[in-house]
Design an enzyme around this catalytic site. Structure first.
Site, PDB file in Angstrom:
ATOM      1  N   GLU A   1      -5.684 -22.305  34.123  1.00  0.00           N
ATOM      2  CA  GLU A   1      -6.933 -22.246  33.347  1.00  0.00           C
ATOM      3  C   GLU A   1      -7.303 -20.780  33.166  1.00  0.00           C
ATOM      4  OE1 GLU A   1     -10.776 -23.325  35.077  1.00  0.00           O
ATOM      5  OE2 GLU A   1     -11.281 -24.310  33.187  1.00  0.00           O
TER       6      GLU A   1
ATOM      7  N   LYS B   1     -28.337 -24.989  43.334  1.00  0.00           N
ATOM      8  CA  LYS B   1     -27.719 -23.701  43.712  1.00  0.00           C
ATOM      9  C   LYS B   1     -26.936 -23.252  42.470  1.00  0.00           C
ATOM     10  CE  LYS B   1     -24.570 -21.629  44.691  1.00  0.00           C
ATOM     11  NZ  LYS B   1     -24.091 -20.537  43.766  1.00  0.00           N
TER      12      LYS B   1
ATOM     13  N   CYS C   1     -15.472 -25.798  29.711  1.00  0.00           N
ATOM     14  CA  CYS C   1     -14.475 -26.663  30.348  1.00  0.00           C
ATOM     15  C   CYS C   1     -13.868 -27.609  29.320  1.00  0.00           C
ATOM     16  CB  CYS C   1     -15.103 -27.445  31.486  1.00  0.00           C
ATOM     17  SG  CYS C   1     -16.280 -28.649  30.899  1.00  0.00           S
TER      18      CYS C   1
ATOM     19  N   SER D   1     -14.823 -24.418  39.205  1.00  0.00           N
ATOM     20  CA  SER D   1     -13.361 -24.349  39.082  1.00  0.00           C
ATOM     21  C   SER D   1     -12.698 -25.365  40.016  1.00  0.00           C
ATOM     22  CB  SER D   1     -12.907 -22.930  39.413  1.00  0.00           C
ATOM     23  OG  SER D   1     -13.354 -22.598  40.710  1.00  0.00           O
TER      24      SER D   1
ATOM     25  N   GLU E   1     -24.385 -17.469  40.805  1.00  0.00           N
ATOM     26  CA  GLU E   1     -25.037 -16.178  41.058  1.00  0.00           C
ATOM     27  C   GLU E   1     -24.943 -15.257  39.846  1.00  0.00           C
ATOM     28  OE1 GLU E   1     -22.458 -17.655  42.362  1.00  0.00           O
ATOM     29  OE2 GLU E   1     -21.322 -16.367  43.718  1.00  0.00           O
TER      30      GLU E   1
HETATM   31  P1  NAD Z   1     -16.769 -21.243  40.245  1.00  0.00           P
HETATM   32  O1  NAD Z   1     -15.961 -22.347  40.816  1.00  0.00           O
HETATM   33  O2  NAD Z   1     -16.361 -19.852  40.539  1.00  0.00           O
HETATM   34  O3  NAD Z   1     -18.292 -21.362  40.737  1.00  0.00           O
HETATM   35  C1  NAD Z   1     -19.024 -22.549  40.584  1.00  0.00           C
HETATM   36  C2  NAD Z   1     -20.109 -22.601  41.649  1.00  0.00           C
HETATM   37  O4  NAD Z   1     -19.511 -22.658  42.936  1.00  0.00           O
HETATM   38  C3  NAD Z   1     -21.032 -21.383  41.658  1.00  0.00           C
HETATM   39  O5  NAD Z   1     -22.339 -21.823  41.902  1.00  0.00           O
HETATM   40  C4  NAD Z   1     -20.491 -20.538  42.800  1.00  0.00           C
HETATM   41  O6  NAD Z   1     -21.489 -19.778  43.424  1.00  0.00           O
HETATM   42  C5  NAD Z   1     -19.964 -21.579  43.760  1.00  0.00           C
HETATM   43  N1  NAD Z   1     -18.800 -21.133  44.528  1.00  0.00           N
HETATM   44  C6  NAD Z   1     -17.817 -20.277  44.109  1.00  0.00           C
HETATM   45  N2  NAD Z   1     -16.889 -20.133  45.076  1.00  0.00           N
HETATM   46  C7  NAD Z   1     -17.289 -20.911  46.112  1.00  0.00           C
HETATM   47  C8  NAD Z   1     -16.734 -21.186  47.400  1.00  0.00           C
HETATM   48  N3  NAD Z   1     -15.594 -20.648  47.801  1.00  0.00           N
HETATM   49  N4  NAD Z   1     -17.396 -22.048  48.209  1.00  0.00           N
HETATM   50  C9  NAD Z   1     -18.552 -22.606  47.812  1.00  0.00           C
HETATM   51  N5  NAD Z   1     -19.129 -22.373  46.601  1.00  0.00           N
HETATM   52  C10 NAD Z   1     -18.497 -21.548  45.766  1.00  0.00           C
HETATM   53  O7  NAD Z   1     -16.858 -21.505  38.672  1.00  0.00           O
HETATM   54  P2  NAD Z   1     -17.446 -20.520  37.548  1.00  0.00           P
HETATM   55  O8  NAD Z   1     -16.522 -19.390  37.366  1.00  0.00           O
HETATM   56  O9  NAD Z   1     -18.880 -20.260  37.794  1.00  0.00           O
HETATM   57  O10 NAD Z   1     -17.383 -21.493  36.267  1.00  0.00           O
HETATM   58  C11 NAD Z   1     -16.238 -21.690  35.503  1.00  0.00           C
HETATM   59  C12 NAD Z   1     -15.462 -22.897  35.960  1.00  0.00           C
HETATM   60  O11 NAD Z   1     -16.256 -24.070  35.889  1.00  0.00           O
HETATM   61  C13 NAD Z   1     -14.251 -23.187  35.081  1.00  0.00           C
HETATM   62  O12 NAD Z   1     -13.175 -23.541  35.921  1.00  0.00           O
HETATM   63  C14 NAD Z   1     -14.681 -24.369  34.246  1.00  0.00           C
HETATM   64  O13 NAD Z   1     -13.627 -25.176  33.758  1.00  0.00           O
HETATM   65  C15 NAD Z   1     -15.528 -25.104  35.224  1.00  0.00           C
HETATM   66  N6  NAD Z   1     -16.443 -26.030  34.557  1.00  0.00           N
HETATM   67  C16 NAD Z   1     -16.142 -27.343  34.609  1.00  0.00           C
HETATM   68  C17 NAD Z   1     -16.945 -28.258  33.962  1.00  0.00           C
HETATM   69  C18 NAD Z   1     -16.603 -29.726  34.004  1.00  0.00           C
HETATM   70  O14 NAD Z   1     -17.424 -30.548  33.614  1.00  0.00           O
HETATM   71  N7  NAD Z   1     -15.423 -30.102  34.439  1.00  0.00           N
HETATM   72  C19 NAD Z   1     -18.078 -27.816  33.259  1.00  0.00           C
HETATM   73  C20 NAD Z   1     -18.369 -26.446  33.239  1.00  0.00           C
HETATM   74  C21 NAD Z   1     -17.534 -25.552  33.906  1.00  0.00           C
END
Ligand code: NAD
Length: 497
Positions: free
Chosen positions: A382, A175, A283, A228, A178
């Site tokens: 962040e 998944k 990240c 996140s 988006e």
């Molecule tokens: P995000 O948390 O908004 O989304 C990540 C995924 O979760 C997406 O597929 C999204 O559709 C889904 N999602 C979002 N809200 C949701 C909810 N309420 N319930 C269920 N699913 C949900 O993150 P983003 O903005 O796409 O990516 C950036 C974030 O990812 C930053 O915080 C970054 O630090 C983190 N990140 C962490 C790592 C790591 O290894 N720690 C690596 C890459 C990115």
């Protein structure tokens, strides 16, 4: 002009989602809408779980070496289509082509690691654990696994997960974010071409609704999440509630300490690359620089000069820029509001990347705020953009204390020639990935990606042998070997003779 509606990949075929809810996908360099992603609902999620469940029995019984051979062919196809895939990442994510190539290279390394899984999949045994009883332990797949991934690495983060899960005998539902659905479909298409049987790998597009359906489905055994921290924490909690195995990597606030004896050229170049590369949307990006002692003034001058000379612009046309746009206009606004509130709170804006004419794309130039206090919002939240906060520390101890006060624990770096300082930093800084004279200490495929504290929820991380442990469960068999009845021609001869 109507834009392309993105299809789900379910049971080996690309098909329209059964929803009328869509979200725009942008080229962040131009602001142009390039596709529409479906927000798949429970029905589509259920179809993906059924397809993955159907494929599981035959795939899990396919010899592990044959499963690995799919990855050998996949690797070749990824190499053949390397530039197309990199361009697609750039088109929907906005990072430069060099950054897209680098991310794809890291992803391919996980595919290469997965090619060697047959040796790592082996069990262990102990003969005569009791009289005439042998014990052995073998690895088994866990079942249908799902991966929920963020926008910032459209190829690499999914590839942290599925190559390992698949060779371990699981089926997989990806998944993707988006915001970047196109790369996921392209890498899925290449996996089908590599001979991955239908239903073994599926791509389900959407947001929260389909994630909820995957979390709640009894057909899904394990969830890998990267995104996140608030979402990671929630996925971990809810996944556990539904009895699933979960690994959930979250956000970060990464520190970089610069000691007075650091190599100034190396420190400035590495700090600029770590803070502003990929527009700070990594990240493992550095978001807090901590010059220690009298390192501060000259470091900030040099850094501001270097960062100010970086070329920021559209990335989809070629290789002639250093940095691209951020993912969305709202994200630019959010980072700008952090610059503003830092200034209002007493920080000095040394480099202001806010543009008066942003143009069509979602641009923000590198920005640096100095004299930030550890308790300020800009130092604790962040931000995930090209904004570096500078917090000055008088001593190494003071800098280490700042690390201990931070809720996250992903990466941290130190620049120094002093072995004692480097060793203390390695041992005492509370982050799972440490760089010593290395700006972005991101582990490669053979090592786990070891976030700590609120940067990771779970115990087994992605990548390396921890990935294999996560995607397998072990079974111990105890076997008592019965003596033949009647005369045993071997008795009483010693076994070794
Ligand atoms: P995000 O948390 O908004 O989304 C990540 C995924 O979760 C997406 O597929 C999204 O559709 C889904 N999602 C979002 N809200 C949701 C909810 N309420 N319930 C269920 N699913 C949900 O993150 P983003 O903005 O796409 O990516 C950036 C974030 O990812 C930053 O915080 C970054 O630090 C983190 N990140 C962490 C790592 C790591 O290894 N720690 C690596 C890459 C990115």
């Amino acid at each position: 002009m109507p834009t392309e509606a993105v299809l789900n990949l379910i049971g080996g075929t690309f098909q329209a989602a059964s929803t009328d809810r869509f979200e725009d996908v942008f080229n962040p360099s131009t602001g142009e809408i390039i596709a529409q992603v479906p927000l798949s609902g429970r029905e589509d999620a259920q179809a993906a779980v059924i397809a993955a469940g159907r494929a599981l029995s035959s795939w899990s019984q396919t010899p592990v070496i044959d499963r690995a051979r799919v990855m050998f062919r996949y690797r070749d196809l990824l190499e053949q289509h390397f530039d197309d895939v990199a361009r697609l990442i750039t088109r929907e994510n906005g990072k430069t082509l060099a950054e897209s190539r680098a991310e794809l290279r890291r992803g391919i390394e996980v595919v290469e690691f997965a090619c060697g899984i047959p040796s790592l999949f082996m069990g262990r045994s102990l003969a005569d654990v009791a009289r005439d009883v042998d014990a052995d332990v073998m690895r088994h797949p866990v079942g249908v696994c799902a991966g929920i991934t963020p926008y910032n690495f459209p190829a690499m983060v999914p590839m942290w997960m599925f190559p390992i899960a698949l060779v371990c005998g699981n089926s997989f539902i990806l998944k993707p974010s988006e915001k970047v659905p196109l790369t996921a479909n392209r890498i899925g298409e290449l996996l089908l071409q590599a001979g991955c049987p239908e239903g073994v790998f599926n791509v389900l597009h959407g947001g929260r609704e389909c994630v909820d359906a995957l979390l709640e489905s009894p057909g899904v055994a394990a969830i890998s999440f990267v995104g996140s921290t608030p979402v990671a924490r929630e996925i971990y909690r809810r996944g556990a509630e539904y009895g699933k195995r979960v690994q959930a990597a979250g956000g970060a606030k990464n520190f970089c300490l610069v000691m007075p004896d650091a190599d100034p050229v190396l420190a400035v170049q590495a700090l600029a690359a770590a803070s502003f590369g990929c527009g700070g949307q990594r990240c493992m990006a550095t978001s807090i620089a901590v010059p220690v002692g009298d390192a501060a003034d000259s470091l900030i001058d040099r850094l501001a000069q270097h960062a100010g000379s970086l070329r920021v612009g559209p990335t989809h046309e070629g290789d002639d820029v250093d940095l691209g746009p951020l993912i969305r206009a709202q994200h630019v606004e959010r980072v700008c509001s952090h610059i503003e509130s830092a200034a209002e709170g007493g920080a000095t804006v040394v480099l202001d990347g806010r543009r008066s004419e942003p143009g069509g794309g979602f641009f923000l130039d590198p920005s640096i705020v100095d004299h930030v206090a550890p308790e300020m919002d800009v130092a604790r939240t962040e931000i995930f953009g090209p904004l570096l906060s500078v917090i000055r520390a008088a001593t190494l101890n003071e800098a280490l204390r700042m690390g201990r006060d931070c809720e996250f624990g992903n990466g941290a770096s130190i620049f120094t020639r002093d072995g004692y300082a480097a060793r203390r930093f390695r041992d005492d800084f509370p982050a799972g990935m440490i760089g010593i004279n290395v700006g972005v200490p991101a582990p490669m495929a053979w090592f786990p990606f070891t976030g700590w504290n609120n940067s990771f929820f779970g115990d087994l991380h992605v990548q390396g042998t921890e990935g294999i442990q996560f995607y397998t469960r072990q079974k111990v068999t105890l076997t008592r070997w019965l003596k033949p009845t009647g005369d045993d021609p071997r008795d009483p001869v010693w076994r070794g003779s």
